[in-house]
Motif scaffolding. Structure first.
Motif, PDB file in Angstrom:
ATOM      1  N   ILE A 149       0.770  -1.158  -0.082  1.00 59.45           N
ATOM      2  CA  ILE A 149      -0.058   0.094   0.070  1.00 59.45           C
ATOM      3  C   ILE A 149       0.913   1.269  -0.041  1.00 59.45           C
ATOM      4  N   GLY A 150       1.814   1.097   0.762  1.00 62.85           N
ATOM      5  CA  GLY A 150       2.837   2.273   0.815  1.00 62.85           C
ATOM      6  C   GLY A 150       3.435   2.806  -0.605  1.00 62.85           C
ATOM      7  N   GLU A 151       3.770   1.827  -1.324  1.00 57.52           N
ATOM      8  CA  GLU A 151       4.535   2.204  -2.598  1.00 57.52           C
ATOM      9  C   GLU A 151       3.661   2.324  -3.550  1.00 57.52           C
ATOM     10  N   GLY A 152       2.316   1.953  -3.352  1.00 61.06           N
ATOM     11  CA  GLY A 152       1.253   1.996  -4.408  1.00 61.06           C
ATOM     12  C   GLY A 152       0.758   0.865  -5.341  1.00 61.06           C
ATOM     13  N   THR A 153       1.515  -0.233  -4.927  1.00 58.33           N
ATOM     14  CA  THR A 153       1.208  -1.319  -5.859  1.00 58.33           C
ATOM     15  C   THR A 153       0.066  -2.449  -5.322  1.00 58.33           C
ATOM     16  N   PHE A 154      -0.395  -2.090  -4.018  1.00 60.04           N
ATOM     17  CA  PHE A 154      -1.598  -2.750  -3.443  1.00 60.04           C
ATOM     18  C   PHE A 154      -2.617  -1.825  -3.205  1.00 60.04           C
ATOM     19  N   ARG A 155      -3.985  -2.530  -3.601  1.00 64.77           N
ATOM     20  CA  ARG A 155      -5.201  -1.717  -3.084  1.00 64.77           C
ATOM     21  C   ARG A 155      -5.027  -1.128  -1.826  1.00 64.77           C
ATOM     22  N   GLU A 156      -5.790  -0.144  -1.221  1.00 63.38           N
ATOM     23  CA  GLU A 156      -5.611   0.415   0.207  1.00 63.38           C
ATOM     24  C   GLU A 156      -6.601  -0.384   1.033  1.00 63.38           C
ATOM     25  N   ASP A 157      -7.679  -1.052   0.516  1.00 62.09           N
ATOM     26  CA  ASP A 157      -8.535  -2.001   1.080  1.00 62.09           C
ATOM     27  C   ASP A 157      -8.280  -3.583   1.135  1.00 62.09           C
ATOM     28  N   VAL A 158      -6.979  -3.832   0.910  1.00 61.99           N
ATOM     29  CA  VAL A 158      -6.543  -5.222   0.970  1.00 61.99           C
ATOM     30  C   VAL A 158      -6.468  -5.546   2.603  1.00 61.99           C
ATOM     31  N   ASP A 159      -7.026  -6.761   2.723  1.00 63.83           N
ATOM     32  CA  ASP A 159      -7.258  -7.278   4.055  1.00 63.83           C
ATOM     33  C   ASP A 159      -6.379  -8.620   4.140  1.00 63.83           C
ATOM     34  N   PRO A 160      -5.273  -8.463   5.228  1.00 61.48           N
ATOM     35  CA  PRO A 160      -4.414  -9.711   5.095  1.00 61.48           C
ATOM     36  C   PRO A 160      -4.972 -10.938   5.678  1.00 61.48           C
ATOM     37  N   LEU A 161      -6.000 -10.819   6.515  1.00 63.05           N
ATOM     38  CA  LEU A 161      -6.606 -12.066   6.852  1.00 63.05           C
ATOM     39  C   LEU A 161      -7.365 -12.764   5.841  1.00 63.05           C
ATOM     40  N   GLU A 162      -8.226 -11.791   5.220  1.00 66.51           N
ATOM     41  CA  GLU A 162      -8.855 -12.352   3.689  1.00 66.51           C
ATOM     42  C   GLU A 162      -7.897 -13.085   2.726  1.00 66.51           C
ATOM     43  N   LEU A 163      -6.982 -12.354   2.713  1.00 69.17           N
ATOM     44  CA  LEU A 163      -5.545 -12.688   1.763  1.00 69.17           C
ATOM     45  C   LEU A 163      -5.177 -14.166   2.161  1.00 69.17           C
ATOM     46  N   HIS A 164      -4.912 -14.350   3.486  1.00 66.91           N
ATOM     47  CA  HIS A 164      -4.649 -15.658   3.659  1.00 66.91           C
ATOM     48  C   HIS A 164      -5.705 -16.814   3.588  1.00 66.91           C
ATOM     49  N   TRP A 165      -6.912 -16.266   3.896  1.00 71.03           N
ATOM     50  CA  TRP A 165      -8.263 -17.300   3.634  1.00 71.03           C
ATOM     51  C   TRP A 165      -8.143 -17.607   2.284  1.00 71.03           C
ATOM     52  N   THR A 166      -8.199 -17.138   1.347  1.00 67.91           N
ATOM     53  CA  THR A 166      -8.245 -17.157  -0.042  1.00 67.91           C
ATOM     54  C   THR A 166      -7.075 -18.248  -0.667  1.00 67.91           C
ATOM     55  N   ILE A 167      -6.077 -17.826  -0.320  1.00 71.07           N
ATOM     56  CA  ILE A 167      -4.753 -18.726  -0.461  1.00 71.07           C
ATOM     57  C   ILE A 167      -5.145 -20.150  -0.162  1.00 71.07           C
ATOM     58  N   SER A 168      -5.221 -20.172   1.403  1.00 72.44           N
ATOM     59  CA  SER A 168      -5.202 -21.357   2.103  1.00 72.44           C
ATOM     60  C   SER A 168      -6.756 -22.203   1.293  1.00 72.44           C
ATOM     61  N   ALA A 169      -7.903 -21.482   0.964  1.00 73.07           N
ATOM     62  CA  ALA A 169      -8.961 -21.925   0.830  1.00 73.07           C
ATOM     63  C   ALA A 169      -8.705 -22.951  -0.916  1.00 73.07           C
ATOM     64  N   PHE A 170      -7.953 -22.217  -1.576  1.00 67.78           N
ATOM     65  CA  PHE A 170      -7.480 -22.783  -2.975  1.00 67.78           C
ATOM     66  C   PHE A 170      -6.585 -23.796  -2.635  1.00 67.78           C
ATOM     67  N   CYS A 171      -5.659 -23.714  -2.009  1.00 56.30           N
ATOM     68  CA  CYS A 171      -4.727 -25.059  -1.809  1.00 56.30           C
ATOM     69  C   CYS A 171      -5.253 -26.202  -0.775  1.00 56.30           C
ATOM     70  N   VAL A 172      -6.037 -25.809   0.050  1.00 54.43           N
ATOM     71  CA  VAL A 172      -6.581 -26.894   0.763  1.00 54.43           C
ATOM     72  C   VAL A 172      -7.734 -27.880  -0.026  1.00 54.43           C
ATOM     73  N   PHE A 173      -8.477 -27.247  -0.928  1.00 53.93           N
ATOM     74  CA  PHE A 173      -9.448 -27.723  -1.914  1.00 53.93           C
ATOM     75  C   PHE A 173      -8.938 -28.697  -2.738  1.00 53.93           C
ATOM     76  N   ASN A 174      -7.666 -27.959  -3.058  1.00 48.27           N
ATOM     77  CA  ASN A 174      -6.882 -29.021  -4.471  1.00 48.27           C
ATOM     78  C   ASN A 174      -6.507 -30.179  -3.750  1.00 48.27           C
ATOM     79  N   ILE A 175      -6.300 -30.266  -2.510  1.00 53.77           N
ATOM     80  CA  ILE A 175      -6.167 -31.800  -1.789  1.00 53.77           C
ATOM     81  C   ILE A 175      -7.144 -32.438  -1.318  1.00 53.77           C
ATOM     82  N   SER A 176      -7.539 -31.589  -0.474  1.00 47.19           N
ATOM     83  CA  SER A 176      -8.912 -32.295   0.408  1.00 47.19           C
ATOM     84  C   SER A 176      -9.916 -32.865  -0.396  1.00 47.19           C
ATOM     85  N   ASN A 177     -10.318 -32.555  -1.512  1.00 47.60           N
ATOM     86  CA  ASN A 177     -11.294 -32.751  -2.574  1.00 47.60           C
ATOM     87  C   ASN A 177     -10.695 -33.463  -3.764  1.00 47.60           C
ATOM     88  N   ARG A 178      -9.588 -33.884  -3.811  1.00 51.67           N
ATOM     89  CA  ARG A 178      -9.049 -34.621  -5.046  1.00 51.67           C
ATOM     90  C   ARG A 178      -9.776 -35.772  -5.315  1.00 51.67           C
TER      91      ARG A 178
END
Length: 216
Positions: free
Chosen positions: A152-181
């Motif tokens: 955000i400070g350098e202007g490459t990220f949106r100002e409303d980016v939420d770290p917890l939501e970001l972690h959730w999104t990455i985890s959800a994609f990666c977990v589903f890939n294995i858990s539902n294979r």
């Protein structure tokens, strides 16, 4: 070949850390295979260099052993994240590296996914009893908070980016890939689970995450 009691006692005294590591490694496999309820201490003993006495001495009981297995599983993931040296990279590059690592770690450690699935079946009972796991997992959020601040400070990220939501999104994609294979591949085929298919999904995750945070 199964060791006799004398050999086990000698091993216990000479290399207690090795014995504990052996118990944890075997217990991880047994719990991942059978779940917490289905796992048997006798089966863990059969596969290790330990005895029931050693297991109870080091881990207290079955619940205590399972909690340590969970802690070790989370610790491996957090340790891998810590070795990425994300602070040395521009924020977008750092986030891309983190997302790719997370995808690879989950793919290479299916036992980790099974353990997390089992713990969810038990409503996080053992996780709640651990003082170590919350501390371990706060590290990823702290790291993402710092990454987002830089972006955000350098202007490459949106100002409303939420770290917890970001972690959730990455985890959800990666977990589903294995858990539902198993079910997904049975219903729709194995194309996404070939090496080429997994490389495409990995690239898709990175692209999706970067698009979600990138400032317009």
């Amino acid at each position: 070949m199964k060791r006799n009691e004398g050999e086990r006692k000698s091993s216990w005294k000479q290399d207690p850390e090795g014995v504990k590591a052996d118990i944890l490694a075997v217990a991880t496999s047994v719990f991942a295979e059978s779940g917490f309820s289905g796992a048997r201490i006798d089966e863990i003993i059969r596969r290790t260099k330990s005895s029931k006495r050693m297991i109870y001495y080091y881990f207290g009981d079955k619940s205590g052993l399972y909690a340590k297995v969970l802690e070790a599983a989370y610790a491996r993931l957090r340790k891998g994240e810590g070795q990425l040296d994300l602070q040395a990279l521009p924020p977008l590059d750092a986030l891309a590296k983190l997302a790719a690592f997370t995808f690879d770690f989950h793919r290479e450690n299916p036992e980790y996914i099974r353990l997390i699935t089992i713990e969810n079946i038990h409503h996080g009972k053992h996780l709640k009893q651990s003082e170590t796991i919350p501390k371990l997992n706060s590290q990823i959020i702290t790291g993402l908070e710092e990454l987002c601040r830089r972006g955000i400070g350098e202007g490459t990220f949106r100002e409303d980016v939420d770290p917890l939501e970001l972690h959730w999104t990455i985890s959800a994609f990666c977990v589903f890939n294995i858990s539902n294979r198993a079910t997904f591949s049975h219903l729709y085929g194995d194309d996404l689970f070939t090496d080429a298919g997994q490389e495409r999904l990995r690239a898709r995750l990175v692209s999706m995450v970067l698009d979600a945070v990138r400032a317009s």
